[in-house]
Design a protein around this motif. Structure first.
Motif, PDB file in Angstrom:
ATOM      1  N   ASP A 129      37.026 -21.787  30.101  1.00 51.92           N
ATOM      2  CA  ASP A 129      37.328 -22.681  28.984  1.00 51.92           C
ATOM      3  C   ASP A 129      37.752 -21.898  27.738  1.00 51.92           C
ATOM      4  O   ASP A 129      38.338 -22.452  26.824  1.00 51.92           O
TER       5      ASP A 129
ATOM      6  N   VAL B 128      42.857 -27.791  38.755  1.00 53.91           N
ATOM      7  CA  VAL B 128      42.157 -27.267  37.585  1.00 53.91           C
ATOM      8  C   VAL B 128      41.376 -28.385  36.900  1.00 53.91           C
ATOM      9  O   VAL B 128      41.902 -29.473  36.676  1.00 53.91           O
ATOM     10  N   ASN B 129      40.139 -28.081  36.604  1.00 51.70           N
ATOM     11  CA  ASN B 129      39.237 -28.977  35.878  1.00 51.70           C
ATOM     12  C   ASN B 129      39.747 -29.126  34.437  1.00 51.70           C
ATOM     13  O   ASN B 129      40.259 -28.154  33.869  1.00 51.70           O
ATOM     14  N   PRO B 130      39.615 -30.326  33.841  1.00 52.95           N
ATOM     15  CA  PRO B 130      40.132 -30.513  32.471  1.00 52.95           C
ATOM     16  C   PRO B 130      39.581 -29.500  31.468  1.00 52.95           C
ATOM     17  O   PRO B 130      40.213 -29.216  30.455  1.00 52.95           O
ATOM     18  N   LYS B 131      38.404 -28.922  31.737  1.00 51.79           N
ATOM     19  CA  LYS B 131      37.837 -27.912  30.834  1.00 51.79           C
ATOM     20  C   LYS B 131      38.609 -26.598  30.865  1.00 51.79           C
ATOM     21  O   LYS B 131      38.498 -25.780  29.949  1.00 51.79           O
ATOM     22  N   GLY B 132      39.327 -26.360  31.963  1.00 50.31           N
ATOM     23  CA  GLY B 132      40.014 -25.077  32.138  1.00 50.31           C
ATOM     24  C   GLY B 132      41.157 -24.903  31.160  1.00 50.31           C
ATOM     25  O   GLY B 132      42.069 -25.727  31.107  1.00 50.31           O
TER      26      GLY B 132
ATOM     27  N   PHE C 277      36.665 -22.958  36.758  1.00 49.94           N
ATOM     28  CA  PHE C 277      36.777 -24.396  36.486  1.00 49.94           C
ATOM     29  C   PHE C 277      37.885 -25.040  37.319  1.00 49.94           C
ATOM     30  O   PHE C 277      38.922 -25.455  36.792  1.00 49.94           O
ATOM     31  N   VAL C 278      37.633 -25.096  38.627  1.00 52.32           N
ATOM     32  CA  VAL C 278      38.605 -25.720  39.540  1.00 52.32           C
ATOM     33  C   VAL C 278      37.848 -26.655  40.478  1.00 52.32           C
ATOM     34  O   VAL C 278      36.641 -26.486  40.699  1.00 52.32           O
ATOM     35  N   ASN C 279      38.570 -27.605  41.036  1.00 50.26           N
ATOM     36  CA  ASN C 279      37.929 -28.546  41.957  1.00 50.26           C
ATOM     37  C   ASN C 279      37.630 -27.900  43.299  1.00 50.26           C
ATOM     38  O   ASN C 279      36.697 -28.289  43.989  1.00 50.26           O
ATOM     39  N   LYS C 280      38.445 -26.912  43.664  1.00 41.18           N
ATOM     40  CA  LYS C 280      38.406 -26.411  45.042  1.00 41.18           C
ATOM     41  C   LYS C 280      38.791 -24.940  45.015  1.00 41.18           C
ATOM     42  O   LYS C 280      39.972 -24.619  45.075  1.00 41.18           O
TER      43      LYS C 280
END
Lengths: 431, 431
Positions: free
Chosen positions: A277, A205-209, A135-138
């Motif tokens: 998550d 990091v994606n907010p779900k992470g 769960f990351v942007n990049k």
């Protein structure tokens, strides 16, 4: 007879605890001697004092040249890690730090404890890569060469196996063993590396992470789940230990270091971190590193190594030569923060006196404590009880045992006790 | 091109000094990358991100067992002490700490610098004795076994050879050499041992006693005179270094440790201390370890290693791969006490900015400093200037040289300068 006992009684020696615990400040000002019966009297006669100093051969013949990498003296080979095999596999092994032969707070890297589930991999750093994905942007993958360019922070902190002191947790009769054998799965080093938050900021990091599944590149396929909150707080990618690059048995070329958390969460040979998550149910979360509590529940994701202390001198299997003066010394630590105080009892727990803490007292680090003691030659029990800055205190063994199913062995931090027999022998006991 | 330069300009990156020195706090919050052109881009493509993680052989085949005493990885053999012979004797040798390959503040004992005037003696501790005599009420001689019973204190402190950085003191043209070669005669360890005052109290120093002639048991017959005041203050008989018994090249089985004083006064293989009313004129007081000042006077009994700092990264003979972001890092120390600040200049001395000090900042210890830097690819000079808690500041080289006769090489603590060439090569220079 101790040399001290041959002298006129020193009025400055004041007992402040039962069993012969002495006031340290007044003791150190007293000129009292720690010379024991084992040594010839160090006071020279008039004839001896006038004799010419002796000059041994090594003062007459040139010595050895310098080496590229120094090692301990040939006379110190007994100071070594003791290796123990678990499960009789020969591969799942543990090397214990000889706590009772060391001093200060730093553990030399060559004597740092280590546990391997399937041996120590030999990793060429040029071929090692570190991946953060999930769960990351990049998603990103770093080489060691690249990581060595990042900003580095350093701190002196302990590391303790979750199963340290397990013998005292599970054995119904106390094992007659040394401090090293029972408690040697704890060490303290200066760890230097990259704050995880820098790398997490880069991948975004994606907010779900919420968790990171951390995988080591060993044949044990060790996997632990660490909350992201901890990684953003004070976790590092450790690249250096005690100044130099970390050793193979400590995770070369890189390991996770999560200060205060149980040893195995500091994943060695780290090569992959998957942001998730929720925590994954890896084998290591379900078997070795979860605890059954007394209400029959499985306690998973227990992170902190709690406040604890060990008297390392005198300690199990050691032998006091005779009654007389000694310095009781040991180590205390807490995965929560700084050690606030360590109390010592020399009368089987009837009285407790605060020991001297040798500074600097650092967070999540070893703190050495000492207190002078006059042993009267009778049987007694020595104990230490540490309190951390948050008021956490070591429990009694009974109290600790009451929390868990009988076979549980992780996170044992009860007060430890050494029986001193009238013959001077020191033994592990329960109180 | 640096990866960073491929990104949109980051508004948080703020230059706070000439030559590209950046604000550290804002820098660390910026998510900026230290990835350089040398590495393949660490950002994964969509296809790469979906690929299964690779599992190298060392994840499939069990690894090596634990050892009794661990060593660095086979891939780190280049990180070693460099040995230099003085006077072409082959016996008077110096081993330098590879400061530019280490991180943190602790020097691993195997890489601690050492200088020997006649090699390293091999001393059996069972035969070693330590004598204190002279102006004392009661001369005494201790065995090592006896000394190991005394109260032990520990502290993390540096040790520096009086002749460290001598090349910059005496060479009229700056040598083109590494940080290790020029400045590697300084290291930092946790030293543990017996406060000298306990032993002096036992022998009972006569009021006439003002100095101690300290003799090592090596074939160089090393003798230095230390004022008793220092021995009563913070000197110890060092028995342990970084947790374990000190190494042969550090004086096994015991050495004198006089914090902040020049290295050779910390007499190794110490076997005799004669209390005197005035310092003896031993060979070591008259030749190597006295300095001729610019007014033609001989300056004897110069004790303190003064405030000093070295940028270890980047440093001499290193090569920057390309313009872009770097962390400038180095070490600072003072024999007088704590480091108060370290200023760094990246524009040949026109502007100076306070670097971050990595804590804990301890007295007479290494303090690591860091500051982020964006190199624009043009030639410039990097310098660091340390100040200690008493306001002592490193002098310029000219200022330092003006105090001494031209051939004097001890106690060199001038500001050091590294030239960064447009091709990225780093060279030792004078400013």
């Amino acid at each position: 007879m101790n040399l001290f006992n041959k002298r006129p009684p020193n009025k400055d020696l004041v007992e402040i605890g039962g069993g012969g615990i002495l006031d340290r400040r007044r003791f150190l000002l007293s000129g009292a001697s720690f010379v024991t019966v084992m040594a010839a009297s160090p006071i020279l006669s008039a004839t001896e004092a006038k004799a010419k100093p002796s000059y041994p051969n090594h003062m007459k013949i040139p010595g050895a040249p310098s080496s590229n990498y120094g090692l301990p003296s040939q006379y110190e080979t007994a100071v070594k890690r003791t290796n123990e095999s678990f499960y009789k596999s020969g591969i799942f092994t543990g090397a214990h730090t000889p706590l009772d032969r060391l001093n200060g707070t730093i553990t030399p890297s060559g004597l740092h404890f280590s546990i391997h589930h399937n041996g120590i991999p030999d990793i060429n750093p040029a071929a090692h890569e570190f991946l953060i994905h999930g769960f990351v942007n990049k998603p990103m993958k770093w080489s060691i060469e690249t990581l060595l360019n990042y900003p580095i922070v350093s701190r002196i902190q302990f590391l303790e196996c979750s199963g340290n002191s397990a013998a005292n947790a599970v054995s119904s009769d106390p094992v007659d063993a040394s401090c090293t054998s029972i408690h040697g799965q704890v060490s303290c080093s200066e760890w230097a590396g990259i704050p995880l938050k820098y790398l997490l900021d880069e991948v975004g990091v994606n907010p779900k992470g919420k968790w990171a599944m951390c995988e080591g590149a060993d044949a044990g396929n060790h996997v632990r789940n660490v909350p992201l909150e901890k990684l953003y707080d004070d976790a590092i990618i450790a690249l250096y230990q005690n100044g130099e690059r970390i050793r193979p048995d400590q995770g070369y070329p890189m390991r996770l270091f999560v200060p205060g958390y149980e040893g195995n969460m500091n994943v060695k040979w780290l090569h992959r971190m998957e942001i998730t998550d929720q925590p994954s149910q890896s084998k290591d979360e379900q078997s070795l590193y979860a605890e059954f509590t007394s209400d029959k529940k499985l306690n998973q994701f227990t992170f902190f190594m709690e406040v604890k202390s060990i008297i390392t001198k005198p300690s199990g299997t050691q032998q006091l030569p005779d009654k007389g003066l000694y310095e009781i010394a040991g180590l205390a630590w807490s995965g929560r923060g700084r050690i606030e105080k360590v109390e010592v009892s020399a009368d089987s727990g009837k009285t407790w006196v605060a020991a001297h803490l040798e500074g600097p007292v650092m967070s999540k680090s070893f703190t050495r404590f000492t207190i002078p003691w006059r042993w009267n030659g009778q049987g007694t029990i020595l104990m230490s009880r540490a309190t951390d800055e948050f008021g956490n205190v070591q429990p009694s063994r009974d109290e600790w045992k009451s929390r868990y199913e009988d076979f549980t062995f992780n996170h044992y931090n009860a007060i430890n006790a050494w029986l001193v027999n009238p013959d001077g022998g020191v033994k592990n006991v329960y109180v």
